[in-house]
Design a protein around this motif. Structure first.
Motif, PDB file in Angstrom:
ATOM      1  N   LEU A 298       0.831  -1.206   0.000  1.00 26.05           N
ATOM      2  CA  LEU A 298       0.000   0.000   0.000  1.00 26.05           C
ATOM      3  C   LEU A 298       0.862   1.251   0.000  1.00 26.05           C
ATOM      4  O   LEU A 298       1.964   1.262   0.539  1.00 26.05           O
ATOM      5  CB  LEU A 298      -0.889  -0.009   1.252  1.00 26.05           C
ATOM      6  N   GLN A 299       0.362   2.279  -0.582  1.00 27.63           N
ATOM      7  CA  GLN A 299       1.011   3.592  -0.565  1.00 27.63           C
ATOM      8  C   GLN A 299       0.085   4.565   0.148  1.00 27.63           C
ATOM      9  O   GLN A 299      -1.118   4.329   0.232  1.00 27.63           O
ATOM     10  CB  GLN A 299       1.279   4.078  -2.004  1.00 27.63           C
TER      11      GLN A 299
ATOM     12  N   HIS B 283      -1.970   7.825   0.118  1.00 28.07           N
ATOM     13  CA  HIS B 283      -2.547   8.676  -0.931  1.00 28.07           C
ATOM     14  C   HIS B 283      -3.088   9.961  -0.349  1.00 28.07           C
ATOM     15  O   HIS B 283      -3.288  10.071   0.866  1.00 28.07           O
ATOM     16  CB  HIS B 283      -3.674   7.922  -1.647  1.00 28.07           C
TER      17      HIS B 283
ATOM     18  N   VAL C   2       6.647   6.989   7.293  1.00 24.34           N
ATOM     19  CA  VAL C   2       5.498   7.897   7.402  1.00 24.34           C
ATOM     20  C   VAL C   2       5.988   9.309   7.707  1.00 24.34           C
ATOM     21  O   VAL C   2       5.530  10.285   7.111  1.00 24.34           O
ATOM     22  CB  VAL C   2       4.508   7.411   8.483  1.00 24.34           C
TER      23      VAL C   2
ATOM     24  N   LEU D 192       7.332  10.847   4.609  1.00 29.25           N
ATOM     25  CA  LEU D 192       6.280  11.214   3.651  1.00 29.25           C
ATOM     26  C   LEU D 192       5.512  12.439   4.113  1.00 29.25           C
ATOM     27  O   LEU D 192       5.167  13.308   3.318  1.00 29.25           O
ATOM     28  CB  LEU D 192       5.326  10.030   3.439  1.00 29.25           C
TER      29      LEU D 192
ATOM     30  N   ARG E 242       5.269  16.099   2.120  1.00 26.64           N
ATOM     31  CA  ARG E 242       3.975  16.493   1.550  1.00 26.64           C
ATOM     32  C   ARG E 242       3.916  18.022   1.527  1.00 26.64           C
ATOM     33  O   ARG E 242       4.387  18.665   2.463  1.00 26.64           O
ATOM     34  CB  ARG E 242       2.841  15.934   2.414  1.00 26.64           C
TER      35      ARG E 242
ATOM     36  N   LYS F  68       1.602  20.109   1.948  1.00 23.26           N
ATOM     37  CA  LYS F  68       0.723  20.874   2.850  1.00 23.26           C
ATOM     38  C   LYS F  68       0.690  20.213   4.226  1.00 23.26           C
ATOM     39  O   LYS F  68       1.022  19.036   4.357  1.00 23.26           O
ATOM     40  CB  LYS F  68      -0.664  21.046   2.246  1.00 23.26           C
TER      41      LYS F  68
ATOM     42  N   ILE G  52      -1.771  10.441   9.462  1.00 25.14           N
ATOM     43  CA  ILE G  52      -2.287   9.626   8.375  1.00 25.14           C
ATOM     44  C   ILE G  52      -3.579   8.962   8.830  1.00 25.14           C
ATOM     45  O   ILE G  52      -3.815   8.795  10.028  1.00 25.14           O
ATOM     46  CB  ILE G  52      -1.277   8.545   7.908  1.00 25.14           C
TER      47      ILE G  52
ATOM     48  N   LEU H  41      -5.407   4.070   2.802  1.00 22.43           N
ATOM     49  CA  LEU H  41      -4.305   4.672   3.529  1.00 22.43           C
ATOM     50  C   LEU H  41      -4.068   6.044   2.909  1.00 22.43           C
ATOM     51  O   LEU H  41      -3.692   6.137   1.740  1.00 22.43           O
ATOM     52  CB  LEU H  41      -3.065   3.773   3.382  1.00 22.43           C
ATOM     53  N   GLU H  42      -4.338   7.088   3.701  1.00 16.27           N
ATOM     54  CA  GLU H  42      -4.292   8.443   3.138  1.00 16.27           C
ATOM     55  C   GLU H  42      -3.685   9.421   4.130  1.00 16.27           C
ATOM     56  O   GLU H  42      -3.637   9.164   5.330  1.00 16.27           O
ATOM     57  CB  GLU H  42      -5.728   8.900   2.784  1.00 16.27           C
ATOM     58  N   PHE H  43      -3.236  10.550   3.611  1.00 14.06           N
ATOM     59  CA  PHE H  43      -2.832  11.650   4.485  1.00 14.06           C
ATOM     60  C   PHE H  43      -4.098  12.223   5.126  1.00 14.06           C
ATOM     61  O   PHE H  43      -5.166  12.213   4.510  1.00 14.06           O
ATOM     62  CB  PHE H  43      -2.155  12.761   3.677  1.00 14.06           C
TER      63      PHE H  43
ATOM     64  N   ASP I  85      -5.930  15.557   6.618  1.00 11.33           N
ATOM     65  CA  ASP I  85      -5.883  17.021   6.706  1.00 11.33           C
ATOM     66  C   ASP I  85      -6.435  17.505   8.041  1.00 11.33           C
ATOM     67  O   ASP I  85      -6.042  18.555   8.536  1.00 11.33           O
ATOM     68  CB  ASP I  85      -6.689  17.640   5.560  1.00 11.33           C
TER      69      ASP I  85
ATOM     70  N   GLY J   2       6.441  -0.278  -0.045  1.00 11.93           N
ATOM     71  CA  GLY J   2       5.134   0.184   0.386  1.00 11.93           C
ATOM     72  C   GLY J   2       4.796  -0.352   1.769  1.00 11.93           C
ATOM     73  O   GLY J   2       5.596  -1.058   2.399  1.00 11.93           O
ATOM     74  N   PHE J   3       3.579  -0.025   2.193  1.00 14.41           N
ATOM     75  CA  PHE J   3       3.142  -0.425   3.523  1.00 14.41           C
ATOM     76  C   PHE J   3       2.362  -1.719   3.450  1.00 14.41           C
ATOM     77  O   PHE J   3       1.763  -2.053   2.433  1.00 14.41           O
ATOM     78  CB  PHE J   3       2.274   0.673   4.138  1.00 14.41           C
TER      79      PHE J   3
END
Lengths: 625, 185, 111
Positions: A4-5, A7, C16, C19, C23, C25, C30, C46-48, C50, C91-92
């Motif tokens: 997984l990355q 996103h 993490v 990353l 990023r 911003k 995460i 799996l996302e950042f 905000d 990757g994770f």
């Protein structure tokens, strides 16, 4: 497994999102590439609107050329040009010696896979086919504006294991991941079935440039189940050409006595015969010429005479079709429709005979040159995106193994649904024997000599036991691509035996990796070079045509116009000597503009002239068509 | 069975008989269309074409499942091999490679009809013979059906041997007929 | 941090942090979620992140803030998040004791 990355919020992709794969019909005469989206097929064309990429490779001093540009070189540099290479796929040097229509190749010495010598270098049919596939890939990438690295490639249903494996190797060399090899008639049925929502029993009669296939399929609720298939992997339109060329040469010999044509002259005679065949599909008669050793002879042929020349070949296809029906125990009345596929089904005699056999008008409303690629594209979409349709195909030939006295024991009958696995038990015949060899053959004859050798599998690591005590279970598996693999296990001890495969007519071990490495290193440079070569060939052709026109019709231009034309020609000559492809293209375009009015005046003059038979110039025009 | 009930992932091959593989009740009297439907429905879900973009393991499972379906279909769709398979399941397997006929009645019949085939001098003669063979085979299948239903395994085995011989006879007649060119147009 | 919904390996935490730093911003961390997609029923997202949501489960470990979607908590209990650098891809990876099966593709799973 895939990792997984992280996103951006909301941007996690759906699992299994994938770019579209293409379908490629790698034909004996022409190659076609198509792509499907939402069940709609787009056959990919070049800017001129041509879908067919001639399956012709020319090995020029600057590198390989593929397609139309290579086909044009047949006229002047036939020695550098390879045509119909598909006929040699998966074949051994010995097979080729007994094949018809191969006088145009110089075979490299050796026993294994057939290889040919072009311009002093030896090439395997796999490498040459890879060039054609690279051109198809490049065309698709250009048209779609993205990388294309996955494809469904079609093969004749009657292709044996060696020819299928060779096709897969060629794709690998061309940087294509083969999602599936599918059979050409099945692909055609898919294109027709989806198009027309057909149900019931259908026959597909597929006569291409070098191969003949006939398949019987049952279509029901989106499932295309092949019931039986038959054919001849060395029978096609090329044989019509060869038969007609033979007639021309025989007529010549009757007038002029024996001659020894060069290989280039043989290729040109074949090309002339091919042109005659195509013309005779729509015109009643014509005259064609053959030039050997600078002496030209004229040969008048009408449709009736042409049909006499090819009658036996056509009857062979009809006989095979009748046999397939009889063997599948299908009455002709039960066949709901017959589909014609392949350029050679344009020959009127072929159509008449198929119609007579089935007692009904065959379906040919999808362009027979494009229908196979269309089916392949639909299957590529079904495999990657998913879809309701399913193709269930069968083995074309009986798979067997050599037993005592050169006899064949059948392991898998033909027309068995694939994928399949068959287990067979073997034993040792000597005390302490730890290895054995299995010779796998393919064909319908009962002796090894009458079948094609596929591979020799050597089993090692059999635990030593007294003779006859070991029970070695050998599993022969044919996958959905129709390719054979063998696994072995000693049953009493459970020890797995190592299986080493020595394909009878494949590339040697490590060869594909080496070729792949070379092609990866050279890929980008090759592409740029190829585009440049193509541009130069186009420039040379334009200049030669212009020179010829000025010579015959120079009186049609005044001094000022001639000056402008010569300026344009000089610019083009200079551009062609350089390495800037865009500059060459621009110069060609400009010269075209400068000569447009001249060309128009020539055309007006030409219309007045009567048609007087077919000449070499017309052949040239046709070839560069 | 072939799929996990919750996630629909294809599973490794289970050791089940051909009838169970196709979801059919074991028996001799099965309609061609029913067998075909069962087979095609399962191939729709399990064929390797459905798993092209999946990981190697799942592709392998799918290939194994698809191969097993093909084998089951091949065995069950032909009444003769279906009968042989039923006998095998019941522990009365007949040796498929044994070519000798030890039933004297059947032996006499076989010799007689083979002679008739050899004497057939025209396509029409062969056609008559084939029609007679087809009638005998129909009767034999009816007999076989009754014996398997009973079940009378000894009788079923005898009927199966007879049916196999009739199939062979039909094959030979067909070849003979092809040699005459009778089926060709 | 005993009893946390998920744990993070050293390699994963380091990656993490990198990353998040790269990023363009600001992020609060995460976000890990689960959705009902894919051939085995569920797949990870799996996302950042905000911003934090009201019911997010929050795990802070090794200098990394992981927000867990409340709907996903029951599927993720005891999961270890790892980072791997393989020959072909990096990757994770979630090592999830609740997974009973995984789709052949590795992109989805079931519990």
């Amino acid at each position: 497994m895939s990792l997984l990355q992280i996103h951006e919020p909301g941007a996690t992709p759906e699992p299994h999102a994938s770019g579209g794969a293409v379908g490629i019909d790698l034909g004996t005469t022409n190659t076609v590439v198509a792509v499907a989206q939402g069940g709609a097929v787009d056959v990919i064309r070049n800017p001129d609107g041509h879908a067919l990429i001639p399956s012709v490779v020319a090995y020029t001093a600057d590198g390989p050329l593929v397609g139309e540009a290579a086909r044009r070189m047949l006229l002047d540099d036939a020695d550098l040009v390879v045509t119909s290479i598909k006929r040699l796929m998966g074949r051994g040097a010995k097979d080729v010696a007994t094949m018809g229509g191969t006088a145009a190749y110089t075979m490299a010495p050796g026993d294994g896979m057939a290889r040919i010598v072009v311009a002093g270098r030896t090439y395997s049919p796999v490498e040459i086919s890879a060039e054609i596939l690279r051109a198809a890939k490049a065309r698709a990438e250009h048209a779609l504006g993205r990388t294309v690295d996955r494809a469904v490639i079609t093969v004749p249903a009657y292709f044996d294991d060696a020819a299928r494996a060779a096709t897969k190797d060629a794709a690998k060399l061309a940087g294509l991941d083969v999602l599936r090899l599918i059979n050409e008639p099945t692909a055609a049925a898919l294109a027709y079935g989806l198009d027309q929502g057909a149900e019931g029993l259908y026959a597909v009669y597929d006569l291409g440039g070098g191969t003949f296939d006939v398949s019987l399929l049952k279509l029901e609720k989106g499932v295309f189940r092949v019931i039986a298939t038959g054919g001849d992997a060395a029978l096609g339109g090329d044989d019509f050409d060869a038969a007609l060329a033979q007639r021309f040469l025989a007529e010549r010999a009757a007038i002029r006595g024996p001659e020894t044509p060069t290989q280039a002259e043989v290729k040109l005679t074949m090309a002339g015969a091919r042109l005659a065949k195509e013309c005779l599909s729509w015109q009643e008669r014509g005259t064609w010429c053959v030039e050997i050793g600078g002496a030209m002879t004229h040969h008048a042929v009408d449709q009736a005479a042409f049909e006499v020349v090819i009658a036996d070949l056509v009857e062979r296809t009809i006989g095979i079709t009748a046999d397939v029906l009889a063997e599948a125990r299908i009455a002709i009345a039960d066949v709901k429709g017959v589909v014609l596929v392949g350029g050679s089904t344009r020959v009127p005699l072929v159509r008449r005979r198929v119609q007579a056999l089935f007692g009904r008008e065959p379906l040919a409303d999808i362009n027979p040159d494009e229908v196979v690629a269309a089916g392949a594209a639909l299957q590529a979409e079904a495999l990657t995106v998913g879809g309701g349709t399913l193709l269930l195909d069968v083995t074309p030939l009986t798979l067997g193994i050599e037993t005592m006295g050169g006899l064949v024991e059948a392991i898998v009958p033909r027309n068995a649904p694939i994928p399949l696995a068959r287990a067979q038990e073997f034993t040792t015949y000597q005390d302490g024997q730890t290895a054995m060899a299995i010779h796998v053959v393919q064909g319908e004859r009962e002796t090894v000599d009458g079948c094609r050798s596929l591979a020799r599998f050597e089993l090692h690591g059999i635990p030593p036991m007294v003779a006859g005590a070991a029970r070695i279970g050998v599993t022969f598996a044919v996958d959905a691509d129709g390719l054979l693999t063998v696994a072995a296990r000693e049953r009493t001890t459970g020890v797995a035996a190592d299986v080493t495969v020595r394909p009878s007519y494949g590339l040697e071990e490590g060869e594909i990796e080496r070729l792949l490495r070379e092609s990866m290193i050279n890929a980008r440079a090759d592409m740029i070079k190829r585009l440049l070569i193509e541009a130069r060939v186009e420039a040379d052709r334009t200049l030669a045509a212009l020179a010829g026109a000025l010579k015959t019709d120079g009186d049609l231009v005044d001094a000022a116009e001639r000056h402008a034309i010569e300026d344009g020609a000089e610019t083009l000559r200079r551009a062609a000597a350089g390495t800037d492809r865009d500059a060459i293209a621009l110069a060609v375009e400009e010269l075209g503009r400068a000569t447009a009015a001249f060309a128009e005046r020539r055309m007006d003059r030409g219309i007045g002239a009567a048609l007087t038979g077919q000449s070499v110039e017309r052949l040239a025009a046709k070839l560069s068509g | 069975m072939a799929f996990c009930a919750t996630c629909r992932a294809v599973q490794p091959l289970a050791a089940i008989d051909h009838f169970a593989r196709l979801g059919l009740r074991p028996g001799f009297d099965l309609d061609d269309a029913v067998i075909e439907r069962a087979y095609v429905d399962r191939q729709q879900d399990l064929h390797p074409d459905r798993f092209v973009t999946r990981r190697a393991q799942e592709r392998r499972y799918s290939a194994e499942q698809s191969m097993a379906l093909n084998e089951a279909f091949e065995v069950l769709r032909d009444p003769l091999s279906r009968a042989e398979y039923l006998l095998e399941l019941a522990g009365h397997g007949v040796d498929r490679h044994g070519e000798t006929i030890d039933d004297p009645e059947l032996l006499a019949e076989a010799l007689e009809s083979r002679e008739a085939l050899a004497d057939a001098g025209s396509p029409a003669d062969v056609a008559t013979l084939m029609a007679a063979t087809a009638r005998l085979a129909d009767a034999c299948r009816a007999d076989l059906s009754a014996r398997i239903a009973a079940p009378d395994w000894t009788g079923a085995a005898r009927a199966t041997r007879r049916l196999r011989y009739l199939a062979k006879l039909d094959d030979e007649a067909r070849r003979r007929s092809l040699a005459f060119g009778a089926i060709r147009t | 941090m005993a009893g946390a919904v998920i744990s993070i390996s050293d390699a994963a935490a380091e990656r993490v942090r990198e990353l998040l730093a790269s990023r363009d911003k600001p992020s609060v961390g995460i976000r890990v979620g689960v959705r009902t997609r894919g051939c085995s029923g569920l797949s990870y997202t799996l996302e950042f992140a905000d911003a934090r949501n009201q019911f997010d489960e929050i795990v802070e470990e090794k200098g990394v803030t992981v927000l867990i979607d409340p709907k996903a908590v029951m599927f993720l209990l005891g999961t270890e998040m790892d980072f791997v650098d393989e020959k072909l891809q990096t990757g994770f990876k979630f090592i999830n004791p609740n997974e009973k099966g995984r789709c052949g593709c590795g992109e989805s799973f079931r519990v």
